[in-house]
Design a protein around this motif. Structure first.
Motif, PDB file in Angstrom:
ATOM      1  N   ARG A  15      37.325  44.141  15.463  1.00 43.39           N
ATOM      2  CA  ARG A  15      36.900  42.739  15.417  1.00 43.39           C
ATOM      3  C   ARG A  15      35.809  42.470  16.429  1.00 43.39           C
ATOM      4  O   ARG A  15      34.843  41.776  16.150  1.00 43.39           O
ATOM      5  CB  ARG A  15      38.109  41.844  15.697  1.00 43.39           C
ATOM      6  N   ASP A  16      35.955  43.027  17.623  1.00 45.65           N
ATOM      7  CA  ASP A  16      34.964  42.818  18.673  1.00 45.65           C
ATOM      8  C   ASP A  16      33.632  43.482  18.349  1.00 45.65           C
ATOM      9  O   ASP A  16      32.605  43.106  18.893  1.00 45.65           O
ATOM     10  CB  ASP A  16      35.489  43.332  20.026  1.00 45.65           C
ATOM     11  N   GLN A  17      33.631  44.482  17.472  1.00 45.93           N
ATOM     12  CA  GLN A  17      32.397  45.173  17.098  1.00 45.93           C
ATOM     13  C   GLN A  17      31.627  44.433  16.010  1.00 45.93           C
ATOM     14  O   GLN A  17      30.486  44.775  15.725  1.00 45.93           O
ATOM     15  CB  GLN A  17      32.707  46.597  16.629  1.00 45.93           C
ATOM     16  N   LEU A  18      32.230  43.424  15.405  1.00 45.65           N
ATOM     17  CA  LEU A  18      31.544  42.682  14.354  1.00 45.65           C
ATOM     18  C   LEU A  18      30.435  41.828  14.952  1.00 45.65           C
ATOM     19  O   LEU A  18      30.571  41.280  16.044  1.00 45.65           O
ATOM     20  CB  LEU A  18      32.530  41.766  13.617  1.00 45.65           C
ATOM     21  N   GLY A  92      29.094  47.922   2.607  1.00 47.50           N
ATOM     22  CA  GLY A  92      30.162  47.868   1.615  1.00 47.50           C
ATOM     23  C   GLY A  92      31.527  47.692   2.258  1.00 47.50           C
ATOM     24  O   GLY A  92      32.354  46.911   1.779  1.00 47.50           O
ATOM     25  N   ARG A  93      31.760  48.413   3.369  1.00 47.02           N
ATOM     26  CA  ARG A  93      33.024  48.257   4.108  1.00 47.02           C
ATOM     27  C   ARG A  93      33.172  46.824   4.605  1.00 47.02           C
ATOM     28  O   ARG A  93      34.255  46.258   4.568  1.00 47.02           O
ATOM     29  CB  ARG A  93      33.091  49.231   5.277  1.00 47.02           C
ATOM     30  N   HIS A  94      32.063  46.264   5.077  1.00 51.74           N
ATOM     31  CA  HIS A  94      32.110  44.871   5.551  1.00 51.74           C
ATOM     32  C   HIS A  94      32.484  43.936   4.399  1.00 51.74           C
ATOM     33  O   HIS A  94      33.325  43.054   4.568  1.00 51.74           O
ATOM     34  CB  HIS A  94      30.769  44.456   6.163  1.00 51.74           C
ATOM     35  N   MET A  95      31.879  44.138   3.227  1.00 51.57           N
ATOM     36  CA  MET A  95      32.187  43.283   2.074  1.00 51.57           C
ATOM     37  C   MET A  95      33.663  43.382   1.692  1.00 51.57           C
ATOM     38  O   MET A  95      34.311  42.372   1.416  1.00 51.57           O
ATOM     39  CB  MET A  95      31.311  43.666   0.886  1.00 51.57           C
ATOM     40  N   VAL A  96      34.187  44.593   1.683  1.00 47.33           N
ATOM     41  CA  VAL A  96      35.604  44.783   1.368  1.00 47.33           C
ATOM     42  C   VAL A  96      36.475  44.157   2.463  1.00 47.33           C
ATOM     43  O   VAL A  96      37.500  43.534   2.174  1.00 47.33           O
ATOM     44  CB  VAL A  96      35.933  46.280   1.176  1.00 47.33           C
ATOM     45  N   GLY A  97      36.050  44.290   3.725  1.00 51.29           N
ATOM     46  CA  GLY A  97      36.784  43.674   4.833  1.00 51.29           C
ATOM     47  C   GLY A  97      36.843  42.165   4.714  1.00 51.29           C
ATOM     48  O   GLY A  97      37.853  41.542   5.031  1.00 51.29           O
ATOM     49  N   VAL A  98      35.754  41.579   4.246  1.00 52.73           N
ATOM     50  CA  VAL A  98      35.709  40.122   4.080  1.00 52.73           C
ATOM     51  C   VAL A  98      36.743  39.680   3.055  1.00 52.73           C
ATOM     52  O   VAL A  98      37.519  38.758   3.312  1.00 52.73           O
ATOM     53  CB  VAL A  98      34.293  39.653   3.663  1.00 52.73           C
ATOM     54  N   ILE A  99      36.786  40.341   1.903  1.00 56.38           N
ATOM     55  CA  ILE A  99      37.727  39.890   0.879  1.00 56.38           C
ATOM     56  C   ILE A  99      39.169  40.235   1.231  1.00 56.38           C
ATOM     57  O   ILE A  99      40.073  39.465   0.939  1.00 56.38           O
ATOM     58  CB  ILE A  99      37.357  40.381  -0.539  1.00 56.38           C
ATOM     59  N   GLY A 104      44.550  37.441   2.921  1.00 55.45           N
ATOM     60  CA  GLY A 104      45.733  37.208   3.740  1.00 55.45           C
ATOM     61  C   GLY A 104      46.265  35.789   3.687  1.00 55.45           C
ATOM     62  O   GLY A 104      47.407  35.543   4.066  1.00 55.45           O
ATOM     63  N   VAL A 105      45.476  34.859   3.176  1.00 52.59           N
ATOM     64  CA  VAL A 105      45.916  33.464   3.156  1.00 52.59           C
ATOM     65  C   VAL A 105      47.106  33.247   2.234  1.00 52.59           C
ATOM     66  O   VAL A 105      47.828  32.269   2.396  1.00 52.59           O
ATOM     67  CB  VAL A 105      44.777  32.479   2.785  1.00 52.59           C
ATOM     68  N   VAL A 106      47.335  34.146   1.276  1.00 51.76           N
ATOM     69  CA  VAL A 106      48.434  33.929   0.330  1.00 51.76           C
ATOM     70  C   VAL A 106      49.753  34.536   0.797  1.00 51.76           C
ATOM     71  O   VAL A 106      50.774  34.332   0.144  1.00 51.76           O
ATOM     72  CB  VAL A 106      48.096  34.446  -1.088  1.00 51.76           C
ATOM     73  N   VAL A 107      49.750  35.219   1.910  1.00 52.79           N
ATOM     74  CA  VAL A 107      50.981  35.891   2.352  1.00 52.79           C
ATOM     75  C   VAL A 107      52.117  34.896   2.569  1.00 52.79           C
ATOM     76  O   VAL A 107      53.217  35.061   2.018  1.00 52.79           O
ATOM     77  CB  VAL A 107      50.723  36.743   3.612  1.00 52.79           C
ATOM     78  N   LEU A 108      51.885  33.872   3.348  1.00 46.21           N
ATOM     79  CA  LEU A 108      52.957  32.912   3.641  1.00 46.21           C
ATOM     80  C   LEU A 108      53.418  32.159   2.389  1.00 46.21           C
ATOM     81  O   LEU A 108      54.638  32.046   2.168  1.00 46.21           O
ATOM     82  CB  LEU A 108      52.509  31.951   4.742  1.00 46.21           C
ATOM     83  N   PRO A 109      52.504  31.654   1.544  1.00 44.31           N
ATOM     84  CA  PRO A 109      52.994  31.036   0.302  1.00 44.31           C
ATOM     85  C   PRO A 109      53.826  31.988  -0.552  1.00 44.31           C
ATOM     86  O   PRO A 109      54.833  31.579  -1.154  1.00 44.31           O
ATOM     87  CB  PRO A 109      51.700  30.624  -0.420  1.00 44.31           C
TER      88      PRO A 109
END
Length: 179
Positions: A15-18, A92-99, A104-109
């Protein structure tokens, strides 16, 4: 150091490297997907009669999954248009990381719907809890976004308040639309 601590430390280093733009991409898409999930949860809540927790979870996963694929495709196409080449492996890794981060927003629901499937809650109760969790998630994402920003504290609070108020406005509009 435990495995969990090691994983947490690796995630923190990544995260700090972004770059600031990469962090902004992740936050932006997380907010967008949270609003999309909130709209789905509210629509399901408006038509909860006869809806099982499994049906609600399936609808939520399919809709958010489709949204994430659309985000990925939009990023891919816009990258090609802007740079005249396919993304590099790192891009490409960044794009996959973004999605994947936004997903993760659906985990709690989904956890709430699983609790409802076990019989401890009703489907309506799980969707109500999911609504509150998603609005709270907007506040948390807003906090993460502004906590290190070099702006006055009152502006940070104003941004957080605006994000939560907009989340509540979406709830109000969806309730009005689905009566």
């Amino acid at each position: 150091m435990s495995r969990r601590s090691e994983r947490r430390e690796r995630r923190r280093r990544r995260r700090d490297q972004l770059t600031p733009d990469q962090r902004a991409d992740r936050l932006k898409e997380r907010v967008y997907v949270t609003f999309a999930a909130l709209a789905v949860v509210l629509a399901l809540r408006g038509h909860v009669e006869g809806l099982t927790p499994g049906q609600a979870a399936t609808t939520l996963v399919i809709t958010v999954g489709g949204t994430l694929l659309a985000v990925f495709l939009a990023d891919l196409v816009s990258h090609v248009v802007a740079h005249n080449h396919l993304p590099t492996r790192a891009e490409g890794r960044h794009m996959v990381g973004v999605i994947s981060s936004a997903g993760g927003v659906v985990v709690l629901p989904l956890v709430f719907l699983w609790v409802a499937a076990s019989g401890a809650w009703t489907t309506a109760g799980a969707l109500t809890a999911a609504t509150y969790a998603l609005v709270a998630s907007l506040g948390l994402v807003g906090y993460v976004a502004v906590r290190r920003a070099a702006i006055p504290t009152w502006q940070k609070w104003l941004l957080l308040l605006a994000e939560v108020v907009l989340g509540m406005a979406v709830v109000a509009l969806e309730v009005l639309a689905h009566g």
